[in-house]
Design a protein around this motif. Structure first.
Motif: not given
Length: 281
Positions: A8-11, A120-124, A135-141, A143-148
């Motif tokens: 689903i989502a990964a760095p 979120l990028m810093g935490r990644l 890490r996948s949870q951070l990537v998904f979060a 993407l949700c933040e960037l959607a706006d």
């Protein structure tokens, strides 16, 4: 494992760089770059038509500190002065869907419209590679933040925006730039001059790119003959389609279809599906 979150989502990669020379990012997926200081130029070198949709490839875009750059690869970042960037390559289905939703590349976003993105990028960057679920949870979060996120790029002139919308909606029936200029109520020379200055390519070239992208989607998702593909994409016939396709992609339609492989029976836009149905009614 009942569920693989990496699908689903990964760095895939993370770069923390002080940019002093041009650097090109490569690989699949979505690149998200935060300009934390200075200013750099983002561009897609040698960009060509892809089956992902009628994406507007912009001329080089200048990104100041606080801006985010969203794009596919290859993405070239050229420093305008001493600048620092944090870049993350995102893969997985959610990342691909996000990338396919971008209507222009590279996409510049205002950092203040997605304030949690930097955190979120810093935490990644700090999260250990072994903690793949976190890490996948951070990537998904992310993407949700960037959607706006709102665009930080200058708005296109109304005439150019109208021309792009007309081309995307009517590429199969447009006879060329002459007809397009008449529909927009301006002279051909004015349209070509204004469009080229804003987009970096003339409207005729952009129309060809959109038609080739449509042809690629049909080649990928349908088993039509080249005559049918040509008629659905605005080309006068299979021979002309082959000449233009080879010039734009370096391959014949048959070679491109064989190398890309045939996907599931889906992937067309609603307008293309309707045009396809009308042809056989």
């Amino acid at each position: 494992m009942l569920f693989d979150w990496n699908t689903i989502a990964a760095p895939a990669a993370l770069l923390d760089v002080q940019l002093s020379a041009p650097r090109t990012l490569t690989g699949e997926g979505l690149w998200v770059c935060l300009v934390s200081s200075g200013r750099c130029t983002a561009s897609l070198p040698g960009a060509s038509a892809t089956p992902a949709g009628s994406v507007l490839v912009l001329p080089p875009q200048s990104a100041a500190a606080g801006h985010l750059i969203l794009s596919r690869a290859p993405l070239t970042l050229t420093p305008e002065d001493s600048c620092h960037l944090l870049c993350v390559q995102l893969t997985g289905q959610a990342s691909v869907q996000f990338l396919n939703g971008l209507r222009e590349l590279p996409y510049l976003a205002k950092g203040e419209t997605c304030p949690a993105a930097a955190e979120l990028m810093g935490r990644l960057a700090e999260e250990k590679p072994t903690h793949s679920r976190a890490r996948s949870q951070l990537v998904f979060a992310l993407l949700c933040e960037l959607a706006d996120a709102d665009s930080a790029a200058p708005a296109l002139p109304p005439l150019v925006q109208a021309a792009i919308e007309d081309i995307r909606a009517n590429y199969a029936g447009l006879y060329g730039v002459e007809e397009l200029s008449e529909r927009l109520g301006v002279s051909k020379s004015h349209l070509v001059r204004t469009f080229t200055a804003a987009v970096g390519v003339p409207p005729g070239k952009y129309l060809t790119t959109v038609r080739i992208e449509a042809a690629q989607r049909l080649l990928l998702h349908r088993e039509y003959t080249l005559d049918v593909v040509a008629s659905l994409c605005g080309f006068s016939g299979a021979n002309y389609l082959c000449r233009v396709f080879k010039k734009e992609t370096g391959q014949s339609p048959a070679q491109w279809r064989a190398l890309t492989g045939r996907a599931a029976q889906s992937g067309l836009t609603p307008e293309e599906t309707m045009r396809e149905q009308e042809m056989y009614i």
